[in-house]
Every structure is written in C-alpha cells, then in structure tokens.
Scaffold this motif. Structure first.
Motif, PDB file in Angstrom:
ATOM      1  N   SER A   1      17.335 -60.324  19.216  1.00  6.68           N
ATOM      2  CA  SER A   1      17.112 -60.720  20.600  1.00  6.68           C
ATOM      3  C   SER A   1      17.808 -62.034  20.918  1.00  6.68           C
ATOM      4  O   SER A   1      18.446 -62.178  21.973  1.00  6.68           O
ATOM      5  CB  SER A   1      15.607 -60.844  20.861  1.00  6.68           C
ATOM      6  OG  SER A   1      15.345 -61.144  22.216  1.00  6.68           O
ATOM      7  N   PHE A   2      17.692 -62.994  20.015  1.00  8.92           N
ATOM      8  CA  PHE A   2      18.326 -64.293  20.195  1.00  8.92           C
ATOM      9  C   PHE A   2      19.840 -64.154  20.317  1.00  8.92           C
ATOM     10  O   PHE A   2      20.478 -64.797  21.160  1.00  8.92           O
ATOM     11  CB  PHE A   2      17.972 -65.190  19.007  1.00  8.92           C
ATOM     12  CG  PHE A   2      18.600 -66.556  19.048  1.00  8.92           C
ATOM     13  CD1 PHE A   2      18.112 -67.539  19.895  1.00  8.92           C
ATOM     14  CD2 PHE A   2      19.683 -66.869  18.228  1.00  8.92           C
ATOM     15  CE1 PHE A   2      18.674 -68.814  19.929  1.00  8.92           C
ATOM     16  CE2 PHE A   2      20.249 -68.134  18.258  1.00  8.92           C
ATOM     17  CZ  PHE A   2      19.751 -69.108  19.102  1.00  8.92           C
ATOM     18  N   ALA A   3      20.430 -63.298  19.483  1.00  8.55           N
ATOM     19  CA  ALA A   3      21.882 -63.112  19.501  1.00  8.55           C
ATOM     20  C   ALA A   3      22.357 -62.522  20.824  1.00  8.55           C
ATOM     21  O   ALA A   3      23.311 -63.020  21.434  1.00  8.55           O
ATOM     22  CB  ALA A   3      22.299 -62.210  18.339  1.00  8.55           C
ATOM     23  N   PHE A   4      21.693 -61.479  21.285  1.00 11.35           N
ATOM     24  CA  PHE A   4      22.110 -60.844  22.532  1.00 11.35           C
ATOM     25  C   PHE A   4      21.873 -61.761  23.727  1.00 11.35           C
ATOM     26  O   PHE A   4      22.537 -61.641  24.756  1.00 11.35           O
ATOM     27  CB  PHE A   4      21.368 -59.519  22.733  1.00 11.35           C
ATOM     28  CG  PHE A   4      22.039 -58.353  22.072  1.00 11.35           C
ATOM     29  CD1 PHE A   4      22.936 -57.573  22.766  1.00 11.35           C
ATOM     30  CD2 PHE A   4      21.783 -58.058  20.739  1.00 11.35           C
ATOM     31  CE1 PHE A   4      23.582 -56.503  22.150  1.00 11.35           C
ATOM     32  CE2 PHE A   4      22.410 -56.998  20.104  1.00 11.35           C
ATOM     33  CZ  PHE A   4      23.307 -56.202  20.814  1.00 11.35           C
ATOM     34  N   ASN A   5      20.961 -62.696  23.575  1.00 14.05           N
ATOM     35  CA  ASN A   5      20.627 -63.605  24.663  1.00 14.05           C
ATOM     36  C   ASN A   5      21.503 -64.852  24.694  1.00 14.05           C
ATOM     37  O   ASN A   5      21.701 -65.453  25.759  1.00 14.05           O
ATOM     38  CB  ASN A   5      19.157 -64.024  24.532  1.00 14.05           C
ATOM     39  CG  ASN A   5      18.548 -64.455  25.841  1.00 14.05           C
ATOM     40  OD1 ASN A   5      18.917 -63.965  26.907  1.00 14.05           O
ATOM     41  ND2 ASN A   5      17.615 -65.371  25.779  1.00 14.05           N
ATOM     42  N   THR A   6      22.050 -65.246  23.534  1.00 10.32           N
ATOM     43  CA  THR A   6      22.744 -66.532  23.466  1.00 10.32           C
ATOM     44  C   THR A   6      24.195 -66.487  22.977  1.00 10.32           C
ATOM     45  O   THR A   6      24.994 -67.326  23.379  1.00 10.32           O
ATOM     46  CB  THR A   6      21.982 -67.502  22.550  1.00 10.32           C
ATOM     47  OG1 THR A   6      21.931 -66.962  21.215  1.00 10.32           O
ATOM     48  CG2 THR A   6      20.563 -67.737  23.049  1.00 10.32           C
ATOM     49  N   VAL A   7      24.525 -65.538  22.114  1.00  2.14           N
ATOM     50  CA  VAL A   7      25.893 -65.491  21.582  1.00  2.14           C
ATOM     51  C   VAL A   7      26.949 -65.421  22.695  1.00  2.14           C
ATOM     52  O   VAL A   7      28.007 -66.058  22.593  1.00  2.14           O
ATOM     53  CB  VAL A   7      26.052 -64.331  20.586  1.00  2.14           C
ATOM     54  CG1 VAL A   7      27.542 -64.070  20.278  1.00  2.14           C
ATOM     55  CG2 VAL A   7      25.315 -64.640  19.286  1.00  2.14           C
ATOM     56  N   PRO A   8      26.714 -64.670  23.779  1.00  2.00           N
ATOM     57  CA  PRO A   8      27.703 -64.667  24.862  1.00  2.00           C
ATOM     58  C   PRO A   8      28.004 -66.068  25.395  1.00  2.00           C
ATOM     59  O   PRO A   8      29.145 -66.359  25.784  1.00  2.00           O
ATOM     60  CB  PRO A   8      27.059 -63.786  25.934  1.00  2.00           C
ATOM     61  CG  PRO A   8      26.180 -62.858  25.165  1.00  2.00           C
ATOM     62  CD  PRO A   8      25.628 -63.698  24.054  1.00  2.00           C
ATOM     63  N   PHE A   9      27.020 -66.938  25.377  1.00  2.00           N
ATOM     64  CA  PHE A   9      27.229 -68.290  25.901  1.00  2.00           C
ATOM     65  C   PHE A   9      27.847 -69.209  24.846  1.00  2.00           C
ATOM     66  O   PHE A   9      28.567 -70.149  25.187  1.00  2.00           O
ATOM     67  CB  PHE A   9      25.908 -68.842  26.423  1.00  2.00           C
ATOM     68  CG  PHE A   9      25.339 -68.021  27.531  1.00  2.00           C
ATOM     69  CD1 PHE A   9      25.910 -68.054  28.801  1.00  2.00           C
ATOM     70  CD2 PHE A   9      24.268 -67.163  27.314  1.00  2.00           C
ATOM     71  CE1 PHE A   9      25.425 -67.266  29.827  1.00  2.00           C
ATOM     72  CE2 PHE A   9      23.773 -66.369  28.331  1.00  2.00           C
ATOM     73  CZ  PHE A   9      24.361 -66.417  29.592  1.00  2.00           C
TER      74      PHE A   9
END
Length: 242
Positions: free
Chosen positions: A63-71
C-alpha cells in the motif's frame, strides 16, 4: 551507477559508502519517532500475534509503495524539466491532495521531508541551489514539502540510480516497521532481523510492480491501514508520534 534488470539494488565501489549512509538508522530524518501506522494497527487488533507481523508488513509495504513511489519518482525526475521548481511544486501539490485525508501520515511526511532536505544541505551538498530553493519555499509556507518528493529529489542530486532509490525507499519503510515492533515489544531484536531478511523477496516484488508508476497511478491498496494510521492521535497511550 551501473544497474541490472535482474537486481533492482546495485552498487559499485564509488557508491557503496553513500548507500550505507542512506540506510543508516542514525540518519536524522525523523524516522525514529514514526511507526508508519504500526502502533495504531496493533492497538486496533490488526496484528493479533507476532507471527502475523510479516503478512501485515508486506501488505503495508504494498500500500505504501503504490501510494508514495510515484511521488518519489516524480521528485527524482524534476531536475530533468526546464523548470525543476515548478515540477516539484506540481508533484508536491498532487501528493498533498492524496494525503490530505490522513492527518497523521501527512504530518510525518512533512516533518521528514524538510529533515531530508536539511540533511542533504548540511551533510552532502551545501551548495545545491535546487534543494536550497525548495527548502526555502517550504519554510516560507508556499509549498508543503512531502517526504516522498524530497527523497526522490535528494537521491537524484546524489546520483543514486532510480532503481536504488525505489529499493531504498521501501527497504527503509520495512525496516521502520520491524524496528517499531521491537520498541513496542511485539517481537525481539533477533526475530526482527530474521523477519526483515525474509521480507526481501516480497519487498523486491513490490519494487518491481511499482517501478514505472506515475502520479496518475498513485492509489491506496489497504484502506483499513490508512484508517488505523489516521486514528493514531486518538490512542489512549502511544509511543510514537505517528
């Protein structure tokens, strides 16, 4: 910095020392006072036994990856644009719009974001004008300065590859969860290291799945964790700030 398709995390004799520094638990970015939602989730009963901690960690990392990696990626590539500051403002504003509903996660992100910039200026590159200008905008209240965007920017300015940047980002998140679990007495320090080692395959799979995400792809894959983290300030007793 050389990279390979089969191994997302790569280094050479020139970059090893820097990577060691960036993964040092003593890095003053505020991570020590953040549990990344673990404390609230534990009190909410989402981790009934120590044996369920690895499954919780993998779900949280996903969840953290999909929420933050784009940024993280957006912050990393802003220096390639004609106006890096304008690109940073766009990435940061989008990140703010996504995080505005979770006050606790937002607070932690802002605190760690400016801490990351301060670390870079004071320790790595005091003459970095882009980072200095970005930090000035944050301090003046003109932008928010979210951690993911700042982390990507700093790693780019330090010439860390995008593969290593993504891998570091998720490794640090995973390590924070297990470190927090030790301080909360859910598991012991030896068990934490064993679990962290075994998490490698699952986390690297998440790295591969999120490596090419853009800001338009950012999403929450574990809404319950997001809700629990947002309730952190309402806990009767708490060890961490977030």
């Amino acid at each position: 910095m050389a990279t390979t398709v089969n191994s997302p995390f790569s280094a050479d004799e020139k970059s090893n020392w820097l990577l060691y520094l960036l993964t040092d638990s003593a890095l003053p970015t505020g991570g020590f006072v953040a549990s990344s939602g673990l404390e609230a989730s534990f009190q909410a009963g989402l981790i009934p036994t120590a044996s369920t901690l690895p499954d919780f960690t993998l779900s949280a990392a996903h969840s953290f990856a999909f929420n933050t990696v784009p940024f993280v990626r957006a912050g990393y590539y802003t220096v390639d644009s004609e106006d890096p500051i304008a690109s940073l403002e766009d990435a940061d504003a989008t990140c703010e719009a996504l995080m505005i509903g979770n006050t606790v996660a937002r607070r932690a992100s802002l605190a760690q974001g400016v801490a990351m910039l301060t670390l870079h200026i004071k320790c790595f590159s005091p003459d970095d004008e882009v980072v200095k200008q970005w930090k000035k905008l944050i301090r003046s209240g003109k932008v928010d300065g979210h951690f993911a965007v700042c982390f990507g920017l700093v790693c780019r300015q330090l010439s860390v590859s995008i593969e290593n940047t993504s891998h570091l980002w998720l490794y640090l998140f995973t390590r924070t969860l297990y470190s927090s679990a030790v301080r909360m007495n859910i598991i012991g320090p030896y068990e934490a290291q064993r679990m962290l080692l075994r998490a490698k395959e699952g986390i690297e799979d998440v790295v591969q799945k999120t490596m090419h995400l853009t800001m338009d792809d950012a999403c929450q894959t574990n809404p319950l964790l997001d809700v629990c983290q947002g309730m952190h300030d309402r806990l009767y007793t708490r060890l961490f700030n977030s």
